[in-house]
Design a protein around this motif. Structure first.
Motif, PDB file in Angstrom:
ATOM      1  N   GLY A   1       0.221-110.801 121.793  1.00 35.00           N
ATOM      2  CA  GLY A   1       1.044-109.690 122.263  1.00 35.00           C
ATOM      3  C   GLY A   1       1.843-109.075 121.127  1.00 35.00           C
ATOM      4  O   GLY A   1       1.699-109.445 119.958  1.00 35.00           O
ATOM      5  N   LYS A   2       2.706-108.151 121.471  1.00 37.07           N
ATOM      6  CA  LYS A   2       3.465-107.427 120.458  1.00 37.07           C
ATOM      7  C   LYS A   2       4.493-108.328 119.797  1.00 37.07           C
ATOM      8  O   LYS A   2       5.163-109.126 120.453  1.00 37.07           O
ATOM      9  N   ILE A   3       4.581-108.199 118.475  1.00 35.93           N
ATOM     10  CA  ILE A   3       5.603-108.927 117.698  1.00 35.93           C
ATOM     11  C   ILE A   3       6.432-107.889 116.959  1.00 35.93           C
ATOM     12  O   ILE A   3       5.883-107.023 116.263  1.00 35.93           O
ATOM     13  N   ALA A   4       7.737-107.958 117.131  1.00 37.84           N
ATOM     14  CA  ALA A   4       8.624-106.986 116.483  1.00 37.84           C
ATOM     15  C   ALA A   4       8.524-107.107 114.967  1.00 37.84           C
ATOM     16  O   ALA A   4       8.448-108.206 114.415  1.00 37.84           O
ATOM     17  N   GLY A   5       8.492-105.960 114.304  1.00 35.31           N
ATOM     18  CA  GLY A   5       8.440-105.952 112.846  1.00 35.31           C
ATOM     19  C   GLY A   5       9.821-105.881 112.245  1.00 35.31           C
ATOM     20  O   GLY A   5      10.786-106.414 112.779  1.00 35.31           O
ATOM     21  N   ARG A   6       9.915-105.168 111.148  1.00 32.13           N
ATOM     22  CA  ARG A   6      11.202-105.026 110.464  1.00 32.13           C
ATOM     23  C   ARG A   6      12.199-104.302 111.366  1.00 32.13           C
ATOM     24  O   ARG A   6      11.886-103.281 111.974  1.00 32.13           O
ATOM     25  N   ARG A   7      13.396-104.825 111.460  1.00 33.72           N
ATOM     26  CA  ARG A   7      14.395-104.253 112.365  1.00 33.72           C
ATOM     27  C   ARG A   7      15.118-103.052 111.751  1.00 33.72           C
ATOM     28  O   ARG A   7      15.557-102.168 112.457  1.00 33.72           O
ATOM     29  N   ASN A   8      15.270-103.041 110.449  1.00 33.13           N
ATOM     30  CA  ASN A   8      16.075-102.012 109.799  1.00 33.13           C
ATOM     31  C   ASN A   8      15.214-100.861 109.298  1.00 33.13           C
ATOM     32  O   ASN A   8      14.076-101.051 108.879  1.00 33.13           O
ATOM     33  N   GLY A   9      15.830 -99.650 109.327  1.00 35.11           N
ATOM     34  CA  GLY A   9      15.187 -98.514 108.707  1.00 35.11           C
ATOM     35  C   GLY A   9      15.414 -98.535 107.198  1.00 35.11           C
ATOM     36  O   GLY A   9      16.041 -99.452 106.659  1.00 35.11           O
ATOM     37  N   VAL A  10      14.912 -97.493 106.524  1.00 34.79           N
ATOM     38  CA  VAL A  10      15.024 -97.466 105.062  1.00 34.79           C
ATOM     39  C   VAL A  10      15.681 -96.164 104.605  1.00 34.79           C
ATOM     40  O   VAL A  10      15.685 -95.148 105.319  1.00 34.79           O
ATOM     41  N   LEU A  11      16.267 -96.221 103.429  1.00 34.79           N
ATOM     42  CA  LEU A  11      16.812 -95.043 102.760  1.00 34.79           C
ATOM     43  C   LEU A  11      15.710 -94.431 101.915  1.00 34.79           C
ATOM     44  O   LEU A  11      15.124 -95.116 101.061  1.00 34.79           O
ATOM     45  N   VAL A  12      15.386 -93.169 102.147  1.00 35.23           N
ATOM     46  CA  VAL A  12      14.272 -92.501 101.465  1.00 35.23           C
ATOM     47  C   VAL A  12      14.813 -91.365 100.611  1.00 35.23           C
ATOM     48  O   VAL A  12      15.582 -90.521 101.092  1.00 35.23           O
ATOM     49  N   SER A  13      14.400 -91.334  99.362  1.00 33.47           N
ATOM     50  CA  SER A  13      14.868 -90.298  98.443  1.00 33.47           C
ATOM     51  C   SER A  13      14.293 -88.934  98.839  1.00 33.47           C
ATOM     52  O   SER A  13      13.097 -88.825  99.140  1.00 33.47           O
ATOM     53  N   ASP A  14      15.126 -87.900  98.806  1.00 35.46           N
ATOM     54  CA  ASP A  14      14.640 -86.534  99.058  1.00 35.46           C
ATOM     55  C   ASP A  14      14.650 -85.697  97.781  1.00 35.46           C
ATOM     56  O   ASP A  14      14.542 -84.476  97.820  1.00 35.46           O
ATOM     57  N   ARG A  15      14.799 -86.356  96.632  1.00 32.69           N
ATOM     58  CA  ARG A  15      14.787 -85.677  95.331  1.00 32.69           C
ATOM     59  C   ARG A  15      13.984 -86.508  94.329  1.00 32.69           C
ATOM     60  O   ARG A  15      13.836 -87.709  94.472  1.00 32.69           O
ATOM     61  N   THR A  16      13.486 -85.796  93.315  1.00 27.74           N
ATOM     62  CA  THR A  16      12.873 -86.478  92.175  1.00 27.74           C
ATOM     63  C   THR A  16      13.837 -86.355  90.999  1.00 27.74           C
ATOM     64  O   THR A  16      14.352 -85.274  90.722  1.00 27.74           O
ATOM     65  N   GLY A  17      14.087 -87.473  90.333  1.00 30.07           N
ATOM     66  CA  GLY A  17      15.011 -87.438  89.210  1.00 30.07           C
ATOM     67  C   GLY A  17      15.477 -88.824  88.819  1.00 30.07           C
ATOM     68  O   GLY A  17      14.783 -89.819  89.082  1.00 30.07           O
ATOM     69  N   ILE A  18      16.640 -88.907  88.204  1.00 30.85           N
ATOM     70  CA  ILE A  18      17.197 -90.174  87.726  1.00 30.85           C
ATOM     71  C   ILE A  18      18.382 -90.557  88.611  1.00 30.85           C
ATOM     72  O   ILE A  18      19.256 -89.720  88.905  1.00 30.85           O
TER      73      ILE A  18
END
Length: 605
Positions: free
Chosen positions: A478-495
């Motif tokens: 049956g279904k098994i829960a995966g990672r509980r937390n979301g992630v921070l995703v960059s919306d820019r390219t750079g340093i």
């Protein structure tokens, strides 16, 4: 007839029960090297990854001479993900040294390797190792071992196994606990007495099974195996039997036997010997060679099928091709095809797209080792989240299950049991180790273990110990829960900027540091919520001509989370990829653009 001058024996055990350390002590006892004390520990673990991880990954051949008898020794891996190495080399030997930790007792991999040895009717010698441990429980471990033999339906002869008490690190052994331990002479005496000498018929035709492959820069590909019948010399013509009904002619150019850790060239090999040969470039693991006039085809090796797969693909990220030496799909395919020739427990499915293919192995660790090896060789690529390989049986879907054994501090047992319950684990046994620990045994779907190790170590504050091995296919849990937390995703390219990090870190844990390069769609951290959040990690502080009384106070930056390759593989989700280069490991979204990602999510829903 019997060859009294040879014994062929494999050393098998659960991971970290002391196989390679015992081999070191056996070398010292036989005075194999004058400078052996300067060669360090775990001499057979010669690979960089083996030494870094502290485990044996590849089976290795060597020999020692004791009282005029040559003892061919095969050191095998102890981790279940490399069980394919164990399965094939056991066909070369007549007996096994089964090492069992005097405190831990039989563990999951102990069951696996012993089952394979008993099926081949090999004679076991049980070595209770690490008897000098303060928490040793020797008699209980012997009773548990006997119960395991009975459970695995050992024959009467196999049940009558001799027991040797040893300390591999001290280089001492005894046949009786009341006897003083001085050296390893009792162990060698037991090997000569209990391991059957190879039997053969002088008049039988030549036949040999190839169980390993090696490469020499001067003479090319080498086949390694055991000669089961007859005699072979350089220049002999042979017939090569491959998978299916394939047959091909060949000729032996050079022959080698193992002396110590080296291969020594020889002019003839008699039946019963473990040897290597050159001259057949197409030879591979599982092939057999025979006499062209009286050919005998030996049984093919049976290896348990893979249970976990990952997609390998060309790195198409914005930073693709900057750090790797080999970045094209053709180079990736060549490298994986090379791995297939020497690793029988890995399978590859070539997809329609030339830029991606699926690699399957026995477990996450085996795939992680392959990825790390390729990375160090200069390859740059991307991999997807690990997936279990399912089967169909009528209308039922089956998935691989594992036997999981945990040594847990008593105060953490309730939390760990609850964690495994959420992952569809079923507890089979609980044993009080007569201290502050409990031993818990579970059956759990393999996918339920993805990401479990880091959570387990976190909950037990690093004091828990876990081990697991393949159990078999059972009905889908049956279904098994995966990672509980979301992630921070960059919306820019750079340093990455210090100012940006100081403001972002309140929203979760960061995986990047100021000065790191990032691109749009790259995962730079983990949120505290269950949904993803886009952030700008490159934002700089605006300059003004106004002075501030706090302008010289440096921003307080938390230490970023650093993860190893295995942890990255456990962390990523279905919609994410792991970018692997010789210098970096980066997580990213499959769809980099935020709007396209949202649109794809709505369409999928």
């Amino acid at each position: 007839m019997h060859r009294k001058d040879i014994r062929n024996v494999a050393i098998i055990a659960h991971v970290d029960h002391g196989k390679t350390t015992l081999v070191d002590a056996m070398m010292r006892q036989c005075k194999l090297f004058r400078n052996i004390d300067q060669m360090g520990d775990c001499i057979l673990d010669s690979g960089d990854l083996e030494r870094e991880r502290g485990i044996t990954i590849v089976s290795k051949n060597m020999s020692l001479v004791w009282k005029g008898v040559k003892i061919n020794i095969v050191d095998t891996p102890g981790h279940s993900d490399f069980g394919g190495e164990v399965e094939r080399v056991l066909r070369m030997v007549d007996g096994v040294l089964l090492l069992i930790d005097a405190s831990e007792g039989p563990m999951p991999q102990t069951r696996f390797v012993l089952k394979k040895a008993l099926e081949l009717d090999l004679r076991p010698i049980v070595v209770i190792n690490k008897i000098d441990r303060q928490d040793a429980r020797i008699q209980e471990v012997i009773n548990e071992t006997f119960d395991l033999f009975v459970e695995l339906e050992a024959s009467e002869e196999q049940l009558d196994f001799p027991v040797v008490y040893a300390s591999g690190r001290e280089g001492k052994a005894a046949l009786d606990l009341d006897s003083p331990t001085q050296d390893l002479i009792p162990l060698f005496q037991t090997i000569l007495k209990k391991v059957p000498s190879p039997d053969y018929d002088r008049k039988s035709p030549m036949s040999a099974l190839v169980t390993n492959i090696a490469h020499d820069d001067y003479i090319g590909r080498l086949g390694i195996g055991r000669l089961f019948g007859g005699r072979i010399e350089p220049g002999d013509k042979v017939v090569v039997f491959s998978e299916g009904d394939k047959q091909a002619p060949g000729q032996i150019q050079k022959l080698f036997v193992f002396e110590g850790l080296e291969r020594k060239e020889t002019m003839a090999v008699e039946a019963g010997e473990i040897f290597a040969f050159a001259g057949i470039p197409s030879i591979t693991i599982g092939d057999s060679i025979g006499d062209p006039e009286r050919p005998i085809r030996l049984d093919l090796l049976f290896i348990e099928p893979p249970t976990v797969s990952m997609m390998f693909m060309v790195n198409n990220s914005p930073f693709g091709g900057r750090e790797g030496k080999y970045v094209t799909s053709s180079k990736l395919r060549e490298r994986v095809q090379k791995e297939l020739r020497t690793n029988v427990s890995i399978a590859v499915e070539w997809n329609d797209s030339p830029d991606r293919f699926t690699v399957a192995g026995r477990g996450e660790l085996q795939l992680a080792v392959l990825i790390e090896q390729m990375r160090r060789e200069g390859y740059e690529f991307q991999v997807s989240m690990p997936q279990v390989i399912t089967r169909r049986e009528g209308d039922n879907v089956l998935e691989p299950y594992e036997t999981l054994v945990l040594d847990v501090p008593k105060e953490n047992a309730g939390t760990v049991i609850s964690m495994l319950g959420e992952r569809r684990g079923l507890m089979q046994r609980m044993i009080d180790l007569k201290g502050t620990y409990l031993r818990l045994t579970f059956t759990v779907p393999l996918r339920g273990l993805f990401g479990f190790r880091s959570e387990f170590l976190s909950q037990t504050k690093g004091n828990g110990v876990m081990a697991h091995t393949y159990l078999g296919y059972r009905e889908w849990a049956g279904k098994i829960a995966g990672r509980r937390n979301g992630v921070l995703v960059s919306d820019r390219t750079g340093i990455v900027a210090t100012y940006a990090v100081a403001n972002i870190q309140d929203r979760g844990r960061l995986f990047v540091s100021p000065g790191d390069k990032v691109y749009v769609g790259q995962i730079v951290g983990e949120t505290m919520r269950d949904e993803d959040l886009k952030v700008n990690p490159t934002k700089e502080k605006h300059l003004t001509n106004m002075r501030s009384s706090t302008s010289d106070i440096a921003a307080k930056i938390d230490v970023p989370v650093k993860m190893a390759l295995d942890q990255f593989m456990d962390y990523i989700n279905d919609d994410e990829l792991l970018e692997v280069t010789p210098q970096s490991l980066r997580m990213r979204k499959k769809i980099l653009d935020f709007k396209e990602r949202k649109r794809a999510g709505r369409n999928a829903a």
